[in-house]
Design a protein around this motif. Sequence first.
Motif, PDB file in Angstrom:
ATOM      1  N   LYS A  27       1.543  -4.875 -11.646  1.00 51.26           N
ATOM      2  CA  LYS A  27       0.377  -4.891 -12.527  1.00 51.26           C
ATOM      3  C   LYS A  27      -0.600  -3.827 -12.060  1.00 51.26           C
ATOM      4  O   LYS A  27      -0.520  -3.352 -10.933  1.00 51.26           O
ATOM      5  CB  LYS A  27      -0.299  -6.260 -12.467  1.00 51.26           C
ATOM      6  CG  LYS A  27       0.584  -7.386 -12.940  1.00 51.26           C
ATOM      7  CD  LYS A  27      -0.102  -8.711 -12.753  1.00 51.26           C
ATOM      8  CE  LYS A  27       0.840  -9.837 -13.141  1.00 51.26           C
ATOM      9  NZ  LYS A  27       0.320 -11.130 -12.761  1.00 51.26           N
ATOM     10  N   LEU A  28      -1.538  -3.469 -12.922  1.00 56.32           N
ATOM     11  CA  LEU A  28      -2.578  -2.517 -12.537  1.00 56.32           C
ATOM     12  C   LEU A  28      -3.329  -3.013 -11.308  1.00 56.32           C
ATOM     13  O   LEU A  28      -3.653  -2.242 -10.414  1.00 56.32           O
ATOM     14  CB  LEU A  28      -3.552  -2.269 -13.691  1.00 56.32           C
ATOM     15  CG  LEU A  28      -3.036  -1.378 -14.820  1.00 56.32           C
ATOM     16  CD1 LEU A  28      -4.042  -1.352 -15.960  1.00 56.32           C
ATOM     17  CD2 LEU A  28      -2.780   0.026 -14.322  1.00 56.32           C
ATOM     18  N   ALA A  29      -3.585  -4.301 -11.248  1.00 56.07           N
ATOM     19  CA  ALA A  29      -4.308  -4.881 -10.117  1.00 56.07           C
ATOM     20  C   ALA A  29      -3.517  -4.777  -8.814  1.00 56.07           C
ATOM     21  O   ALA A  29      -4.085  -4.824  -7.733  1.00 56.07           O
ATOM     22  CB  ALA A  29      -4.637  -6.340 -10.404  1.00 56.07           C
ATOM     23  N   GLU A  30      -2.194  -4.615  -8.932  1.00 56.74           N
ATOM     24  CA  GLU A  30      -1.348  -4.499  -7.741  1.00 56.74           C
ATOM     25  C   GLU A  30      -1.153  -3.044  -7.318  1.00 56.74           C
ATOM     26  O   GLU A  30      -0.451  -2.781  -6.347  1.00 56.74           O
ATOM     27  CB  GLU A  30       0.018  -5.139  -8.003  1.00 56.74           C
ATOM     28  CG  GLU A  30      -0.061  -6.635  -8.206  1.00 56.74           C
ATOM     29  CD  GLU A  30       1.259  -7.260  -8.623  1.00 56.74           C
ATOM     30  OE1 GLU A  30       1.648  -8.250  -7.990  1.00 56.74           O
ATOM     31  OE2 GLU A  30       1.886  -6.749  -9.567  1.00 56.74           O
ATOM     32  N   GLY A  31      -1.739  -2.108  -8.066  1.00 59.01           N
ATOM     33  CA  GLY A  31      -1.690  -0.713  -7.647  1.00 59.01           C
ATOM     34  C   GLY A  31      -0.976   0.243  -8.577  1.00 59.01           C
ATOM     35  O   GLY A  31      -0.930   1.440  -8.314  1.00 59.01           O
ATOM     36  N   LYS A  64       4.129   4.317   5.851  1.00 57.80           N
ATOM     37  CA  LYS A  64       2.872   3.627   5.574  1.00 57.80           C
ATOM     38  C   LYS A  64       3.091   2.632   4.451  1.00 57.80           C
ATOM     39  O   LYS A  64       4.027   2.753   3.670  1.00 57.80           O
ATOM     40  CB  LYS A  64       1.788   4.633   5.145  1.00 57.80           C
ATOM     41  CG  LYS A  64       1.482   5.691   6.173  1.00 57.80           C
ATOM     42  CD  LYS A  64       0.612   5.129   7.249  1.00 57.80           C
ATOM     43  CE  LYS A  64       0.169   6.232   8.201  1.00 57.80           C
ATOM     44  NZ  LYS A  64      -0.663   5.710   9.257  1.00 57.80           N
ATOM     45  N   MET A  65       2.186   1.660   4.353  1.00 55.24           N
ATOM     46  CA  MET A  65       2.250   0.668   3.285  1.00 55.24           C
ATOM     47  C   MET A  65       1.048   0.818   2.365  1.00 55.24           C
ATOM     48  O   MET A  65      -0.047   1.141   2.820  1.00 55.24           O
ATOM     49  CB  MET A  65       2.202  -0.753   3.861  1.00 55.24           C
ATOM     50  CG  MET A  65       3.441  -1.175   4.617  1.00 55.24           C
ATOM     51  SD  MET A  65       4.854  -1.465   3.578  1.00 55.24           S
ATOM     52  CE  MET A  65       4.320  -2.848   2.609  1.00 55.24           C
ATOM     53  N   HIS A  66       1.253   0.555   1.079  1.00 57.31           N
ATOM     54  CA  HIS A  66       0.133   0.535   0.138  1.00 57.31           C
ATOM     55  C   HIS A  66      -0.705  -0.703   0.466  1.00 57.31           C
ATOM     56  O   HIS A  66      -0.159  -1.782   0.713  1.00 57.31           O
ATOM     57  CB  HIS A  66       0.651   0.470  -1.299  1.00 57.31           C
ATOM     58  CG  HIS A  66      -0.424   0.639  -2.311  1.00 57.31           C
ATOM     59  ND1 HIS A  66      -1.144  -0.422  -2.790  1.00 57.31           N
ATOM     60  CD2 HIS A  66      -0.918   1.743  -2.919  1.00 57.31           C
ATOM     61  CE1 HIS A  66      -2.034   0.022  -3.663  1.00 57.31           C
ATOM     62  NE2 HIS A  66      -1.923   1.330  -3.757  1.00 57.31           N
ATOM     63  N   ASN A  71       4.377  -7.528  -0.165  1.00 52.45           N
ATOM     64  CA  ASN A  71       5.752  -7.657   0.299  1.00 52.45           C
ATOM     65  C   ASN A  71       6.012  -6.652   1.413  1.00 52.45           C
ATOM     66  O   ASN A  71       5.900  -5.455   1.208  1.00 52.45           O
ATOM     67  CB  ASN A  71       6.710  -7.422  -0.878  1.00 52.45           C
ATOM     68  CG  ASN A  71       8.113  -7.848  -0.551  1.00 52.45           C
ATOM     69  OD1 ASN A  71       8.511  -7.914   0.604  1.00 52.45           O
ATOM     70  ND2 ASN A  71       8.885  -8.142  -1.584  1.00 52.45           N
ATOM     71  N   ARG A  72       6.380  -7.122   2.583  1.00 50.72           N
ATOM     72  CA  ARG A  72       6.569  -6.247   3.748  1.00 50.72           C
ATOM     73  C   ARG A  72       8.021  -5.805   3.936  1.00 50.72           C
ATOM     74  O   ARG A  72       8.391  -5.333   4.998  1.00 50.72           O
ATOM     75  CB  ARG A  72       6.075  -6.943   5.021  1.00 50.72           C
ATOM     76  CG  ARG A  72       4.594  -7.248   4.993  1.00 50.72           C
ATOM     77  CD  ARG A  72       3.792  -5.975   5.080  1.00 50.72           C
ATOM     78  NE  ARG A  72       2.368  -6.227   4.999  1.00 50.72           N
ATOM     79  CZ  ARG A  72       1.510  -5.428   4.387  1.00 50.72           C
ATOM     80  NH1 ARG A  72       1.933  -4.351   3.773  1.00 50.72           N
ATOM     81  NH2 ARG A  72       0.238  -5.695   4.369  1.00 50.72           N
ATOM     82  N   ASP A  73       8.859  -5.964   2.925  1.00 53.26           N
ATOM     83  CA  ASP A  73      10.255  -5.537   3.020  1.00 53.26           C
ATOM     84  C   ASP A  73      10.351  -4.025   3.208  1.00 53.26           C
ATOM     85  O   ASP A  73       9.482  -3.275   2.780  1.00 53.26           O
ATOM     86  CB  ASP A  73      11.030  -5.910   1.752  1.00 53.26           C
ATOM     87  CG  ASP A  73      11.295  -7.397   1.651  1.00 53.26           C
ATOM     88  OD1 ASP A  73      11.065  -8.100   2.660  1.00 53.26           O
ATOM     89  OD2 ASP A  73      11.721  -7.854   0.578  1.00 53.26           O
ATOM     90  N   VAL A  74      11.434  -3.599   3.814  1.00 55.52           N
ATOM     91  CA  VAL A  74      11.668  -2.167   4.040  1.00 55.52           C
ATOM     92  C   VAL A  74      11.710  -1.420   2.716  1.00 55.52           C
ATOM     93  O   VAL A  74      11.266  -0.278   2.617  1.00 55.52           O
ATOM     94  CB  VAL A  74      13.000  -1.968   4.811  1.00 55.52           C
ATOM     95  CG1 VAL A  74      13.327  -0.494   4.975  1.00 55.52           C
ATOM     96  CG2 VAL A  74      12.923  -2.647   6.167  1.00 55.52           C
ATOM     97  N   GLN A  75      12.211  -2.078   1.679  1.00 57.91           N
ATOM     98  CA  GLN A  75      12.321  -1.466   0.352  1.00 57.91           C
ATOM     99  C   GLN A  75      10.966  -0.963  -0.154  1.00 57.91           C
ATOM    100  O   GLN A  75      10.889   0.027  -0.852  1.00 57.91           O
ATOM    101  CB  GLN A  75      12.901  -2.500  -0.611  1.00 57.91           C
ATOM    102  CG  GLN A  75      12.884  -2.083  -2.061  1.00 57.91           C
ATOM    103  CD  GLN A  75      13.265  -3.229  -2.985  1.00 57.91           C
ATOM    104  OE1 GLN A  75      13.682  -4.279  -2.529  1.00 57.91           O
ATOM    105  NE2 GLN A  75      13.119  -3.034  -4.269  1.00 57.91           N
ATOM    106  N   PHE A  76       9.885  -1.647   0.200  1.00 54.83           N
ATOM    107  CA  PHE A  76       8.565  -1.313  -0.322  1.00 54.83           C
ATOM    108  C   PHE A  76       7.745  -0.462   0.648  1.00 54.83           C
ATOM    109  O   PHE A  76       6.606  -0.142   0.371  1.00 54.83           O
ATOM    110  CB  PHE A  76       7.798  -2.594  -0.668  1.00 54.83           C
ATOM    111  CG  PHE A  76       8.475  -3.405  -1.731  1.00 54.83           C
ATOM    112  CD1 PHE A  76       8.410  -3.016  -3.065  1.00 54.83           C
ATOM    113  CD2 PHE A  76       9.198  -4.535  -1.409  1.00 54.83           C
ATOM    114  CE1 PHE A  76       9.034  -3.752  -4.057  1.00 54.83           C
ATOM    115  CE2 PHE A  76       9.833  -5.271  -2.396  1.00 54.83           C
ATOM    116  CZ  PHE A  76       9.752  -4.880  -3.713  1.00 54.83           C
TER     117      PHE A  76
END
Length: 140
Positions: A27-31, A64-66, A71-76
């Motif tokens: 969603k927009l709220a999720e970035g 880096k993470m957004h 979700n802390r999976d490697v995929q993200f």
Amino acid sequence: MAHLTTNPADKERFICIYPVYINSKKKLAEGRRIATEKGVENPSVAEIRDVLTAAGLNVYVENKMHPREWNRDVQFKGRVRVQLKQEDGSLCLDKFSTRNDIMFYVAEMIPKLKTRTQKSGGGESSAAQGEGKKSKKKKK
């Protein structure tokens, strides 16, 4: 690949692209930053890197993470740094003048990658193998 220095001019020439920016599932709220219809389902950092490298841009990946990614999976994990402008301030490639140009290009090209097209083609090849087994039975 290139590394950022502490020179502020270098940081201005490189922009960040997180996979969440073009993820149609967010969603927009999720970035998410582009329209859902133009987005890609769960893009990876490797796919973004491959598309931009093929386009001829100077790219490197950071671990880096957004901030909004729960979700802390490697995929993200990961973000892609893209050189938009050269040292003299001119564009690296004329077709990419803004961050949005790059995001729309990546979202358009990722579905065309071999890794994406082969996933959908997998069912067809198994169906073809099934037909082959039938023909072997006929020969006996």
